[in-house]
Design a protein around this motif. Structure first.
Motif, PDB file in Angstrom:
ATOM      1  N   VAL A 289     -32.995 -61.121  -2.091  1.00  0.00           N
ATOM      2  CA  VAL A 289     -33.447 -61.493  -0.753  1.00  0.00           C
ATOM      3  C   VAL A 289     -32.317 -61.205   0.228  1.00  0.00           C
ATOM      4  O   VAL A 289     -31.216 -61.734   0.076  1.00  0.00           O
ATOM      5  CB  VAL A 289     -33.835 -62.987  -0.670  1.00  0.00           C
ATOM      6  CG1 VAL A 289     -34.224 -63.351   0.760  1.00  0.00           C
ATOM      7  CG2 VAL A 289     -34.976 -63.302  -1.623  1.00  0.00           C
ATOM      8  N   SER A 290     -32.576 -60.388   1.212  1.00  0.00           N
ATOM      9  CA  SER A 290     -31.549 -60.088   2.211  1.00  0.00           C
ATOM     10  C   SER A 290     -31.289 -61.315   3.080  1.00  0.00           C
ATOM     11  O   SER A 290     -32.221 -62.040   3.442  1.00  0.00           O
ATOM     12  CB  SER A 290     -31.999 -58.929   3.101  1.00  0.00           C
ATOM     13  OG  SER A 290     -31.115 -58.773   4.196  1.00  0.00           O
ATOM     14  N   PRO A 291     -30.017 -61.564   3.453  1.00  0.00           N
ATOM     15  CA  PRO A 291     -29.732 -62.663   4.378  1.00  0.00           C
ATOM     16  C   PRO A 291     -30.359 -62.440   5.748  1.00  0.00           C
ATOM     17  O   PRO A 291     -30.439 -63.376   6.551  1.00  0.00           O
ATOM     18  CB  PRO A 291     -28.203 -62.678   4.449  1.00  0.00           C
ATOM     19  CG  PRO A 291     -27.759 -61.338   3.982  1.00  0.00           C
ATOM     20  CD  PRO A 291     -28.779 -60.883   2.997  1.00  0.00           C
ATOM     21  N   VAL A 292     -30.812 -61.208   6.011  1.00  0.00           N
ATOM     22  CA  VAL A 292     -31.548 -60.958   7.257  1.00  0.00           C
ATOM     23  C   VAL A 292     -32.772 -61.867   7.325  1.00  0.00           C
ATOM     24  O   VAL A 292     -33.100 -62.421   8.379  1.00  0.00           O
ATOM     25  CB  VAL A 292     -31.952 -59.473   7.345  1.00  0.00           C
ATOM     26  CG1 VAL A 292     -32.966 -59.240   8.466  1.00  0.00           C
ATOM     27  CG2 VAL A 292     -30.721 -58.606   7.563  1.00  0.00           C
ATOM     28  N   TYR A 293     -33.443 -62.044   6.187  1.00  0.00           N
ATOM     29  CA  TYR A 293     -34.595 -62.959   6.152  1.00  0.00           C
ATOM     30  C   TYR A 293     -34.167 -64.396   6.456  1.00  0.00           C
ATOM     31  O   TYR A 293     -34.875 -65.131   7.156  1.00  0.00           O
ATOM     32  CB  TYR A 293     -35.262 -62.916   4.777  1.00  0.00           C
ATOM     33  CG  TYR A 293     -36.164 -61.725   4.547  1.00  0.00           C
ATOM     34  CD1 TYR A 293     -37.421 -61.658   5.124  1.00  0.00           C
ATOM     35  CD2 TYR A 293     -35.751 -60.674   3.753  1.00  0.00           C
ATOM     36  CE1 TYR A 293     -38.251 -60.571   4.916  1.00  0.00           C
ATOM     37  CE2 TYR A 293     -36.572 -59.571   3.529  1.00  0.00           C
ATOM     38  CZ  TYR A 293     -37.824 -59.531   4.115  1.00  0.00           C
ATOM     39  OH  TYR A 293     -38.644 -58.455   3.916  1.00  0.00           O
ATOM     40  N   SER A 294     -33.024 -64.799   5.928  1.00  0.00           N
ATOM     41  CA  SER A 294     -32.542 -66.159   6.151  1.00  0.00           C
ATOM     42  C   SER A 294     -32.345 -66.422   7.631  1.00  0.00           C
ATOM     43  O   SER A 294     -32.698 -67.493   8.147  1.00  0.00           O
ATOM     44  CB  SER A 294     -31.226 -66.390   5.403  1.00  0.00           C
ATOM     45  OG  SER A 294     -31.377 -66.144   4.022  1.00  0.00           O
ATOM     46  N   ALA A 295     -31.765 -65.447   8.333  1.00  0.00           N
ATOM     47  CA  ALA A 295     -31.541 -65.599   9.772  1.00  0.00           C
ATOM     48  C   ALA A 295     -32.859 -65.603  10.535  1.00  0.00           C
ATOM     49  O   ALA A 295     -33.083 -66.445  11.422  1.00  0.00           O
ATOM     50  CB  ALA A 295     -30.637 -64.480  10.279  1.00  0.00           C
ATOM     51  N   LEU A 297     -36.002 -66.311   9.524  1.00  0.00           N
ATOM     52  CA  LEU A 297     -36.904 -67.431   9.278  1.00  0.00           C
ATOM     53  C   LEU A 297     -36.449 -68.719   9.950  1.00  0.00           C
ATOM     54  O   LEU A 297     -37.249 -69.632  10.140  1.00  0.00           O
ATOM     55  CB  LEU A 297     -37.072 -67.645   7.774  1.00  0.00           C
ATOM     56  CG  LEU A 297     -37.857 -66.546   7.053  1.00  0.00           C
ATOM     57  CD1 LEU A 297     -37.774 -66.711   5.547  1.00  0.00           C
ATOM     58  CD2 LEU A 297     -39.313 -66.553   7.507  1.00  0.00           C
ATOM     59  N   ARG A 298     -35.169 -68.801  10.291  1.00  0.00           N
ATOM     60  CA  ARG A 298     -34.683 -69.979  11.018  1.00  0.00           C
ATOM     61  C   ARG A 298     -34.395 -69.676  12.487  1.00  0.00           C
ATOM     62  O   ARG A 298     -33.829 -70.484  13.200  1.00  0.00           O
ATOM     63  CB  ARG A 298     -33.424 -70.520  10.342  1.00  0.00           C
ATOM     64  CG  ARG A 298     -33.692 -71.189   9.005  1.00  0.00           C
ATOM     65  CD  ARG A 298     -34.552 -72.449   9.137  1.00  0.00           C
ATOM     66  NE  ARG A 298     -33.816 -73.524   9.737  1.00  0.00           N
ATOM     67  CZ  ARG A 298     -33.198 -74.493   9.074  1.00  0.00           C
ATOM     68  NH1 ARG A 298     -33.253 -74.518   7.762  1.00  0.00           N
ATOM     69  NH2 ARG A 298     -32.549 -75.447   9.708  1.00  0.00           N
ATOM     70  N   GLY A 299     -34.817 -68.501  12.939  1.00  0.00           N
ATOM     71  CA  GLY A 299     -34.662 -68.177  14.347  1.00  0.00           C
ATOM     72  C   GLY A 299     -33.226 -68.025  14.793  1.00  0.00           C
ATOM     73  O   GLY A 299     -32.906 -68.289  15.957  1.00  0.00           O
ATOM     74  N   GLN A 300     -32.346 -67.580  13.913  1.00  0.00           N
ATOM     75  CA  GLN A 300     -30.918 -67.483  14.225  1.00  0.00           C
ATOM     76  C   GLN A 300     -30.597 -66.066  14.729  1.00  0.00           C
ATOM     77  O   GLN A 300     -30.218 -65.185  13.973  1.00  0.00           O
ATOM     78  CB  GLN A 300     -30.081 -67.822  12.988  1.00  0.00           C
ATOM     79  CG  GLN A 300     -30.328 -69.209  12.418  1.00  0.00           C
ATOM     80  CD  GLN A 300     -29.888 -70.321  13.370  1.00  0.00           C
ATOM     81  OE1 GLN A 300     -29.305 -70.081  14.430  1.00  0.00           O
ATOM     82  NE2 GLN A 300     -30.133 -71.555  12.979  1.00  0.00           N
ATOM     83  N   VAL A 301     -30.731 -65.883  16.038  1.00  0.00           N
ATOM     84  CA  VAL A 301     -30.539 -64.562  16.630  1.00  0.00           C
ATOM     85  C   VAL A 301     -29.092 -64.089  16.480  1.00  0.00           C
ATOM     86  O   VAL A 301     -28.837 -62.912  16.165  1.00  0.00           O
ATOM     87  CB  VAL A 301     -30.946 -64.574  18.119  1.00  0.00           C
ATOM     88  CG1 VAL A 301     -30.721 -63.193  18.737  1.00  0.00           C
ATOM     89  CG2 VAL A 301     -32.405 -64.980  18.267  1.00  0.00           C
ATOM     90  N   GLU A 302     -28.134 -64.983  16.699  1.00  0.00           N
ATOM     91  CA  GLU A 302     -26.734 -64.561  16.670  1.00  0.00           C
ATOM     92  C   GLU A 302     -26.289 -64.119  15.268  1.00  0.00           C
ATOM     93  O   GLU A 302     -25.615 -63.100  15.120  1.00  0.00           O
ATOM     94  CB  GLU A 302     -25.843 -65.701  17.186  1.00  0.00           C
ATOM     95  CG  GLU A 302     -25.999 -65.965  18.675  1.00  0.00           C
ATOM     96  CD  GLU A 302     -25.793 -64.713  19.511  1.00  0.00           C
ATOM     97  OE1 GLU A 302     -24.784 -64.008  19.280  1.00  0.00           O
ATOM     98  OE2 GLU A 302     -26.648 -64.420  20.366  1.00  0.00           O
ATOM     99  N   THR A 303     -26.640 -64.904  14.250  1.00  0.00           N
ATOM    100  CA  THR A 303     -26.239 -64.485  12.906  1.00  0.00           C
ATOM    101  C   THR A 303     -27.007 -63.236  12.470  1.00  0.00           C
ATOM    102  O   THR A 303     -26.482 -62.407  11.718  1.00  0.00           O
ATOM    103  CB  THR A 303     -26.441 -65.612  11.874  1.00  0.00           C
ATOM    104  OG1 THR A 303     -27.784 -66.121  11.964  1.00  0.00           O
ATOM    105  CG2 THR A 303     -25.459 -66.743  12.112  1.00  0.00           C
ATOM    106  N   LEU A 304     -28.234 -63.082  12.963  1.00  0.00           N
ATOM    107  CA  LEU A 304     -28.972 -61.847  12.673  1.00  0.00           C
ATOM    108  C   LEU A 304     -28.227 -60.648  13.253  1.00  0.00           C
ATOM    109  O   LEU A 304     -28.068 -59.622  12.582  1.00  0.00           O
ATOM    110  CB  LEU A 304     -30.383 -61.927  13.268  1.00  0.00           C
ATOM    111  CG  LEU A 304     -31.212 -60.637  13.175  1.00  0.00           C
ATOM    112  CD1 LEU A 304     -31.438 -60.235  11.725  1.00  0.00           C
ATOM    113  CD2 LEU A 304     -32.544 -60.799  13.905  1.00  0.00           C
ATOM    114  N   ARG A 305     -27.754 -60.773  14.471  1.00  0.00           N
ATOM    115  CA  ARG A 305     -27.025 -59.658  15.100  1.00  0.00           C
ATOM    116  C   ARG A 305     -25.740 -59.341  14.329  1.00  0.00           C
ATOM    117  O   ARG A 305     -25.347 -58.179  14.213  1.00  0.00           O
ATOM    118  CB  ARG A 305     -26.712 -59.988  16.556  1.00  0.00           C
ATOM    119  CG  ARG A 305     -27.950 -59.983  17.450  1.00  0.00           C
ATOM    120  CD  ARG A 305     -27.587 -60.073  18.920  1.00  0.00           C
ATOM    121  NE  ARG A 305     -28.765 -60.046  19.765  1.00  0.00           N
ATOM    122  CZ  ARG A 305     -29.404 -58.932  20.121  1.00  0.00           C
ATOM    123  NH1 ARG A 305     -28.962 -57.761  19.687  1.00  0.00           N
ATOM    124  NH2 ARG A 305     -30.463 -58.991  20.899  1.00  0.00           N
TER     125      ARG A 305
END
Length: 540
Positions: A289-295, A297-305
């Motif tokens: 599971v990519s951590p991209v999904y983790s960011a 699914l919790r609406g974490q825009v900054e960690t996604l970037r």
């Protein structure tokens, strides 16, 4: 009041006996007089406290000595010294809890049991540790207190509790005599507790004393995972400096590493610290599971970037664990998202698209269904126009969400979508007047089926549809040519960004083919307009 022996008439709620009151207040002379007059030393109050409990709790050492001496003369001093209250707390437990070292020493010398526990399975040593009373801790250990025995309902040892409370000096002492890797009922050792509650000094002490920095609890969580989840950067750094493994699988139900926890809970600095040390097989690896999904699914825009900037794929792998085909699908379709997280969907989608994520026309109905129609335009640029089943689903969803048609309908039609699928009685019956007129601009309105023309006539008579002036006459030759040219070019060509502008035609005709002169439908109600505008702002 009867003197001598047990007198229950002497005990009332929130009160204690005369001897107990003297012990509470440390009045040794009064206590001696009362005992000499025959007052009992073992009358208990509503808590089960006798005078020795009072003296021990309030640190009246001289009173404790008097009471012990009196008990010895009666031949029952060991039972008296270890007498339990209603919650099984002994005088020694109360003295340890309050940090009264002199009282504890006197009780131990008289035979107090250093390992007698309360109903909560806590002994005097646990109480002293909890209160941060180092002197009492050392005293109890020197008198046989068991340091490694579980002393709480969850099975914590004294070292667990010292770490939890952040009593650094006590932790330093206990690591020399206690098992630093002792676990509670959940397989959690003290260093896990230190990491969870941000006790960086304790992490350092325990790791230096031999604690396993990569230990795993029963659910496979590690100290590094929990520190990353809680955002304790100093603990993360301490664990990594002592060799903690950032690539240990850390969850029975969901494939997870510490980077997933940091991404999920929005801890940017922790994530940045972990990424250089974390393997990339989780990015697109099968069964991972990519951590991209983790960011997402919790609406974490900054960690996604951060993840996308560091090269994690915006498309990731299909995620069977959560049931999504892509991160964009997770952003638009996830029932796991809270209302707050969902408000960040535009930012998530924008970040993914900017990083090169592929669109999926199967997601278009979700944009409409989730009242996020303004996301259609950027997705259309990646996924193109819907066809077949995807188009049928979009039409069905659109008919159920006509309250936002003023946004999604122009987006689809201007992108080249054939209006034919929306020429339905349900649309003509329910659509707002300006939305209906906008749709008609893309048709030969004189060639509509009789059933739709009847609906228009009725709505006009009811004043629920206010037609534009041109609808009272046959379409102009210009209109018919425009429709014919669009039909000849086809929706796929029209959907290509800039395609119309590249046609060898005067700019005025470019605008004509794009229907730029057609008035847009009336926007949604104020509260809906505010929400849609917020989303557009995030995408611009």
């Amino acid at each position: 009041m009867r003197r001598g022996g047990m007198d229950f008439a002497e005990c009332y709620q929130h009160t204690c006996s005369a001897v107990g009151l003297a012990a509470r207040e440390g009045k040794t002379r009064l206590m001696r007089k009362l005992i000499q007059k025959g007052y009992s030393t073992d009358v208990s109050d509503n808590r089960g406290w006798n005078p020795l409990h009072e003296a021990a709790f309030h640190g009246s050492c001289e009173c404790v000595r008097i009471l012990i001496k009196t008990a010895r003369s009666g031949g029952t001093h060991r039972e008296y010294i270890n007498s339990p209250a209603h919650d099984s707390a002994t005088p020694l437990f109360l003295a340890a809890q309050q940090g009264h070292a002199r009282v504890a020493r006197a009780l131990l010398h008289a035979g107090a049991n250093a390992n007698r526990v309360t109903d909560d399975d806590a002994g005097p040593l646990f109480a002293a540790v909890d209160g941060g009373h180092a002197e009492v801790v050392k005293l109890l250990l020197s008198n046989g207190a068991e340091v490694n025995r579980p002393q709480s309902v969850s099975g914590w040892t004294c070292l667990h509790q010292a770490v939890f409370k952040g009593h650094v000096e006590i932790v330093k002492f206990l690591v020399g005599v206690a098992d630093v890797n002792a676990t509670d009922d959940f397989g959690i050792p003290p260093i896990f507790v230190a990491a969870q509650y941000g006790q960086q000094q304790c992490v350092e002490i325990l790791a230096s004393a031999g604690a396993n920095v990569s230990c795993q609890s029963h659910d496979l969580a590690t100290p590094l995972l929990i520190a990353s989840q809680e955002g304790h950067l100093t603990c993360v750094e301490a664990l990594l400096d002592h060799g903690a493994d950032p690539n240990l699988f850390c969850n029975e139900d969901k494939w997870q590493l510490p980077v997933h926890a940091a991404a999920e809970f929005g801890h940017v600095r922790v994530l940045e610290r972990l990424l250089p040390l974390t393997g990339r097989e989780c990015d697109r690896g099968r069964g991972k599971v990519s951590p991209v999904y983790s960011a997402v699914l919790r609406g974490q825009v900054e960690t996604l970037r951060v993840l996308l900037r560091e090269g994690f794929s915006p498309d990731a792998q299909e995620c069977s664990t959560y049931g999504y085909s892509s991160p964009i699908a997770a952003a638009l379709c996830s029932p796991l998202m809270s209302a707050e997280s969902r408000s960040r969907t535009p930012g998530l989608v924008r970040a993914l698209l900017e990083a090169g994520a592929h669109g999926d026309c199967g997601l278009y109905p979700s944009c409409v269904e989730q009242d996020l129609p303004y996301l259609l335009e950027p997705l259309l640029g990646r996924g193109g126009l819907p066809e077949g089943d995807h188009l049928a689903e979009l039409v069905r969803t659109g008919l159920d969400h006509l309250h936002t048609a003023a946004v999604w309908l122009p987006t689809l039609l201007r992108a080249g979508l054939d209006p034919a699928p929306f020429l339905q009685e349900a649309f003509f019956e329910k659509a707002e007047s300006s939305v209906l007129s906008y749709l008609l601009e893309f048709t030969n309105w004189r060639m509509l089926p009789q059933s739709l023309q009847h609906i228009l006539c009725r709505r006009r008579a009811e004043s629920t549809w206010i037609p534009l002036q041109q609808f009272d006459s046959v379409p102009s030759l210009c209109q018919l040519c425009r429709l014919a040219l669009r039909d000849m070019l086809g929706s796929k060509a029209l959907a290509q960004r800039g395609f119309v502008q590249r046609l060898p035609l005067p700019p005025l005709l470019h605008d004509f083919l794009l229907f730029t002169s057609c008035p847009l439908p009336t926007q949604p109600a104020p509260e809906q307009r505010e929400y849609l505008g917020h989303g557009l702002d995030q995408l611009e």
